[in-house]
Motif scaffolding. Sequence first.
Motif, mmCIF file in Angstrom:
data_model
loop_
_atom_site.group_PDB
_atom_site.id
_atom_site.type_symbol
_atom_site.label_atom_id
_atom_site.label_comp_id
_atom_site.label_asym_id
_atom_site.label_seq_id
_atom_site.Cartn_x
_atom_site.Cartn_y
_atom_site.Cartn_z
ATOM 1 N N SER A 69 0.833 -1.215 0.000
ATOM 2 C CA SER A 69 0.000 0.000 0.000
ATOM 3 C C SER A 69 0.859 1.254 0.000
ATOM 4 O O SER A 69 0.570 2.227 -0.696
ATOM 5 C CB SER A 69 -0.927 0.017 1.220
ATOM 6 N N PHE A 70 1.940 1.248 0.791
ATOM 7 C CA PHE A 70 2.833 2.400 0.825
ATOM 8 C C PHE A 70 3.413 2.652 -0.568
ATOM 9 O O PHE A 70 3.509 3.807 -1.007
ATOM 10 C CB PHE A 70 3.961 2.165 1.831
ATOM 11 N N ARG A 71 3.778 1.568 -1.257
ATOM 12 C CA ARG A 71 4.309 1.726 -2.612
ATOM 13 C C ARG A 71 3.253 2.280 -3.551
ATOM 14 O O ARG A 71 3.509 3.218 -4.315
ATOM 15 C CB ARG A 71 4.805 0.378 -3.129
ATOM 16 N N GLU A 72 2.056 1.695 -3.524
ATOM 17 C CA GLU A 72 0.997 2.111 -4.444
ATOM 18 C C GLU A 72 0.550 3.543 -4.191
ATOM 19 O O GLU A 72 0.179 4.265 -5.128
ATOM 20 C CB GLU A 72 -0.191 1.161 -4.330
ATOM 21 N N LEU A 73 0.573 3.958 -2.920
ATOM 22 C CA LEU A 73 0.134 5.307 -2.568
ATOM 23 C C LEU A 73 1.266 6.326 -2.664
ATOM 24 O O LEU A 73 1.046 7.522 -2.474
ATOM 25 C CB LEU A 73 -0.442 5.314 -1.148
ATOM 26 N N GLY A 74 2.480 5.854 -2.945
ATOM 27 C CA GLY A 74 3.607 6.776 -3.104
ATOM 28 C C GLY A 74 3.998 7.491 -1.828
ATOM 29 O O GLY A 74 4.342 8.685 -1.847
ATOM 30 N N VAL A 75 3.949 6.779 -0.692
ATOM 31 C CA VAL A 75 4.344 7.393 0.582
ATOM 32 C C VAL A 75 5.802 7.827 0.497
ATOM 33 O O VAL A 75 6.675 7.066 0.090
ATOM 34 C CB VAL A 75 4.144 6.404 1.752
ATOM 35 N N ARG A 76 6.052 9.068 0.888
ATOM 36 C CA ARG A 76 7.393 9.634 0.782
ATOM 37 C C ARG A 76 7.993 10.028 2.120
ATOM 38 O O ARG A 76 9.192 10.228 2.236
ATOM 39 C CB ARG A 76 7.350 10.853 -0.151
ATOM 40 N N TRP A 77 7.133 10.204 3.115
ATOM 41 C CA TRP A 77 7.614 10.677 4.407
ATOM 42 C C TRP A 77 6.839 9.962 5.508
ATOM 43 O O TRP A 77 5.603 10.010 5.533
ATOM 44 C CB TRP A 77 7.426 12.178 4.493
ATOM 45 N N ALA A 78 7.538 9.284 6.412
ATOM 46 C CA ALA A 78 6.934 8.654 7.575
ATOM 47 C C ALA A 78 7.447 9.352 8.828
ATOM 48 O O ALA A 78 8.655 9.558 8.980
ATOM 49 C CB ALA A 78 7.267 7.164 7.633
ATOM 50 N N VAL A 79 6.533 9.724 9.688
ATOM 51 C CA VAL A 79 6.879 10.385 10.946
ATOM 52 C C VAL A 79 6.495 9.458 12.088
ATOM 53 O O VAL A 79 5.327 9.113 12.256
ATOM 54 C CB VAL A 79 6.152 11.733 11.094
ATOM 55 N N PHE A 80 7.481 9.034 12.883
ATOM 56 C CA PHE A 80 7.212 8.239 14.072
ATOM 57 C C PHE A 80 6.834 9.176 15.205
ATOM 58 O O PHE A 80 7.604 10.059 15.590
ATOM 59 C CB PHE A 80 8.449 7.435 14.478
ATOM 60 N N THR A 81 5.644 8.974 15.749
ATOM 61 C CA THR A 81 5.156 9.802 16.837
ATOM 62 C C THR A 81 4.734 8.887 17.975
ATOM 63 O O THR A 81 5.012 7.700 17.968
ATOM 64 C CB THR A 81 4.007 10.703 16.346
ATOM 65 N N GLY A 82 4.035 9.415 18.963
ATOM 66 C CA GLY A 82 3.695 8.578 20.102
ATOM 67 C C GLY A 82 2.369 8.908 20.714
ATOM 68 O O GLY A 82 1.565 9.581 20.081
ATOM 69 N N GLY A 83 2.323 8.455 21.922
ATOM 70 C CA GLY A 83 3.300 7.897 22.824
ATOM 71 C C GLY A 83 4.764 8.248 22.539
ATOM 72 O O GLY A 83 5.072 9.236 21.922
ATOM 73 N N GLU A 84 5.610 7.373 23.046
ATOM 74 C CA GLU A 84 7.035 7.518 22.807
ATOM 75 C C GLU A 84 7.491 6.411 21.859
ATOM 76 O O GLU A 84 7.530 5.237 22.243
ATOM 77 C CB GLU A 84 7.811 7.452 24.125
ATOM 78 N N PRO A 85 7.848 6.754 20.605
ATOM 79 C CA PRO A 85 8.240 5.731 19.632
ATOM 80 C C PRO A 85 9.408 4.879 20.111
ATOM 81 O O PRO A 85 9.495 3.686 19.804
ATOM 82 C CB PRO A 85 8.636 6.553 18.403
ATOM 83 N N GLN A 86 10.323 5.478 20.860
ATOM 84 C CA GLN A 86 11.535 4.770 21.258
ATOM 85 C C GLN A 86 11.285 3.662 22.282
ATOM 86 O O GLN A 86 12.190 2.891 22.596
ATOM 87 C CB GLN A 86 12.585 5.760 21.771
ATOM 88 N N LEU A 87 10.047 3.553 22.786
ATOM 89 C CA LEU A 87 9.711 2.451 23.671
ATOM 90 C C LEU A 87 9.459 1.157 22.897
ATOM 91 O O LEU A 87 9.412 0.074 23.504
ATOM 92 C CB LEU A 87 8.471 2.795 24.516
ATOM 93 N N ASN A 88 9.300 1.246 21.598
ATOM 94 C CA ASN A 88 9.104 0.054 20.776
ATOM 95 C C ASN A 88 10.468 -0.604 20.517
ATOM 96 O O ASN A 88 11.333 0.001 19.877
ATOM 97 C CB ASN A 88 8.437 0.425 19.458
ATOM 98 N N PRO A 89 10.685 -1.819 20.997
ATOM 99 C CA PRO A 89 12.009 -2.433 20.834
ATOM 100 C C PRO A 89 12.370 -2.744 19.383
ATOM 101 O O PRO A 89 13.538 -3.016 19.089
ATOM 102 C CB PRO A 89 11.900 -3.720 21.664
ATOM 103 N N GLN A 90 11.385 -2.711 18.482
ATOM 104 C CA GLN A 90 11.643 -2.999 17.076
ATOM 105 C C GLN A 90 11.543 -1.738 16.213
ATOM 106 O O GLN A 90 11.404 -1.814 14.992
ATOM 107 C CB GLN A 90 10.667 -4.058 16.565
ATOM 108 N N LEU A 91 11.653 -0.579 16.863
ATOM 109 C CA LEU A 91 11.510 0.690 16.144
ATOM 110 C C LEU A 91 12.457 0.792 14.960
ATOM 111 O O LEU A 91 12.071 1.222 13.867
ATOM 112 C CB LEU A 91 11.751 1.857 17.101
ATOM 113 N N PHE A 92 13.699 0.412 15.153
ATOM 114 C CA PHE A 92 14.685 0.643 14.106
ATOM 115 C C PHE A 92 14.604 -0.395 12.989
ATOM 116 O O PHE A 92 15.042 -0.134 11.865
ATOM 117 C CB PHE A 92 16.075 0.736 14.729
#
Length: 350
Positions: A69-92
Amino acid sequence: MNTLTSISILPTRASAGSSETSSHRIASLPVVVIAPHNQCNCRCLMCDIWRIKESQELTPTDLERQIDSFRELGVRWAVFTGGEPQLNPQLFTLAHMLRSEGIRVTLLTAGLLLKSQAQDITTNIDDVIVSLDGPPAVHNRIRRVHDAFERITAGLKHLRELRPDIQVSARTTVQKENHCLLRATAAAAKEVGLNSISFLAADLTSSAFNRPEGWQPDRERRVALTALEVEALDAEIENIIREYKAGQNSGFVVESPAKLRRIVQHFRAHLGLAEHAAPRCNAPWVSAVVEASGDVRPCFFHPAIGNSHDAPLREIVNSPVALKFRANLDIATNPVCRSCVCSLHWPRNR
């Protein structure tokens, strides 16, 4: 959000169920805002996300289901927001997946974990926006973390040691505790080496940020401004505009004078001293918010239009519910939009 601002022409409004709803179909969705985790490691005065007890997080499997879907919709910018994104151990891992698709990845964070995750950030994140709500003592008091400012500073230093050119900006939420200290906040941001600073008003009335029933009056008064405080804010904003040449390409303050003055208008309108006025915004047509629960919203403040666990994003944003929502949305008169504290403008030809 104020970090996602630009200029655009809004789509025209159409009646729900009319043939004109086809004009509200989304073929391109340049911006996706993702909440990888629903909890937070601060206890901010202006937000109730930290009260959430049941943890939810986005997994690489969840994201993999949406990559087509991201490819088909041409997503160009993703913003990680929260809560606190860095609490996700698989963030990176999530960030790496997105960047492998050529998508710019921005981390919006409270900054408490910048130092401990600096290597992963400099490897997998394009730029960082850190919340900064005042000079050290004020920021720590608002965040209710005794060394929050110091942890941001230490994290920023480590990031720059690893990647000197990484862009790290500040974002300040204006409220009762800091309304007279915007210049001091900007000075503190500049002193520690942040690249720029932006300001937005505290949200006082919406059901966002884990406030499904809104705030009780006593809680609201802890964040909102009195009439005298609004006048003090007005003077502080004018000083910011003058001293920091706000909105200019070389200026340290990101917002234009008009956008900064909208902050004053927001607090005046809340007191009934002015009319609420919606910002220029085309967020529901160019972006989507994907929450840790999988809920997909047209922006932070409007109801969910679907869930990413149930369908691909391309179907959710063009579902009958989504088309009806956009066809009926008149931003200038919608009460949620009129009280909104942030906006997104994305040029159609960008």
